[in-house]
Design an enzyme around this catalytic site. Structure first.
Site, PDB file in Angstrom:
ATOM      1  N   ASN A  32      14.010  16.548  34.599  1.00  0.00           N
ATOM      2  CA  ASN A  32      13.426  16.141  35.871  1.00  0.00           C
ATOM      3  C   ASN A  32      13.271  14.629  35.806  1.00  0.00           C
ATOM      4  OD1 ASN A  32      12.843  18.649  37.418  1.00  0.00           O
ATOM      5  ND2 ASN A  32      11.759  19.128  35.520  1.00  0.00           N
ATOM      6  N   GLU A  33      14.338  13.939  36.179  1.00  0.00           N
ATOM      7  CA  GLU A  33      14.360  12.484  36.113  1.00  0.00           C
ATOM      8  C   GLU A  33      13.267  11.899  37.008  1.00  0.00           C
ATOM      9  OE1 GLU A  33      16.029  10.714  34.098  1.00  0.00           O
ATOM     10  OE2 GLU A  33      17.927  11.674  33.634  1.00  0.00           O
ATOM     11  N   PRO A  34      12.801  10.682  36.697  1.00  0.00           N
ATOM     12  CA  PRO A  34      11.804  10.053  37.558  1.00  0.00           C
ATOM     13  C   PRO A  34      12.251  10.104  39.022  1.00  0.00           C
ATOM     14  CG  PRO A  34      12.119   8.736  35.591  1.00  0.00           C
ATOM     15  CD  PRO A  34      13.163   9.833  35.561  1.00  0.00           C
TER      16      PRO A  34
END
Length: 192
Positions: free
Chosen positions: A173-175
Site C-alpha cells: 500500500n504505497e503512500p
C-alpha cells in the site's frame, strides 16, 4: 553484549488513559535488537497456532515477504523442528505478489515463502494462499475480489505479519493508498 528480557506479550493492548510519550498513538512494542523482536513475534504466532489447535480450530495467518519477516520464519521453522510446532491447522494468505510473475521465478513471493517457511514445516499445500501472478489482465480485478472473499470465508485473519517498506508502504500500500484499500493491482514506486 547485554540482551534485554523479552516482554511477556506483544499482543494488542489498548493505549493507557494518559499518554506516556508523544508517540503513543497506537499499541506498539519497540525492540533494540531485531533478532529479539523476531523471536518474540514468532513466539506470539506459535502461541496462537497452539491455542487454536488445542480448540480444534484453524489458525489463519496473513503473511508478508521481504527482509523484515525472514528471522520470524527462521524461528518458526526452528520451533517446528525442535519443539514440534505443527502447522497442520494453519491456513495462510500472503499479502502480495509481483505481477506478472510465474510461481517458480526466484523473484516471486510464492518462491520466497516456500524457500523461507512452507518447505520446512508441515503445512498442507492446500492451506497456502499466495496471490497468483499469472492471472490474465481481464480477470485480475475479479481475482482480487475472490482473494478477499477467500479470506473472509476462512474466518478472517487471526494474525497479520507486516513489514514497512522503504517508501513507508505496508503490504504494497504505497503512500497515497486509501485507508480501505483491498487486494488489487497497484503500481509500485521505483524504490519499492
Amino acid at each position: 553484549m547485554e540482551t534485554k528480557a523479552l516482554p511477556k506479550s506483544i499482543a494488542y493492548r489498548p493505549a493507557g488513559q494518559f499518554e506516556e510519550t508523544r508517540f503513543e498513538k497506537i499499541h506498539n512494542v519497540i525492540f533494540d535488537d531485531s533478532k529479539i523482536g523476531s523471536i518474540q513475534v514468532a513466539t506470539e504466532i506459535a502461541t496462537l497456532i497452539r491455542e487454536k489447535s488445542e480448540k480444534g480450530q484453524t489458525c489463519v495467518l496473513g503473511l508478508a515477504t521481504g527482509s523484515s519477516p525472514i528471522r520470524v520464519y527462521e524461528e518458526l521453522v526452528r520451533m517446528h523442528r525442535e519443539e514440534g510446532l505443527s502447522f497442520k491447522n494453519v491456513v495462510t494468505f500472503n499479502l502480495d505478489e509481483y505481477y506478472p510473475m510465474e510461481r517458480n521465478n526466484i523473484q516471486s513471493y510464492h518462491y520466497f515463502m516456500h524457500q523461507h517457511l512452507f518447505d520446512h514445516v508441515d503445512i498442507p499445500e492446500a492451506n497456502v494462499n499466495v496471490p497468483d501472478g499469472t492471472v490474465s489482465p481481464d480477470d485480475l480485478q475479479d481475482y482480487c475480489k475472490e482473494y478477499e472473499r477467500q479470506i473472509e470465508a476462512a474466518g478472517g485473519l487471526d494474525f497479520q505479519l507486516l513489514g514497512i517498506g522503504r517508501t513507508g508502504h505496508i503490504g504494497f500500500n504505497e503512500p497515497g493508498s486509501h485507508f480501505n484499500s483491498a487486494t488489487r493491482d497497484i503500481t509500485l514506486d521505483h524504490i519499492t
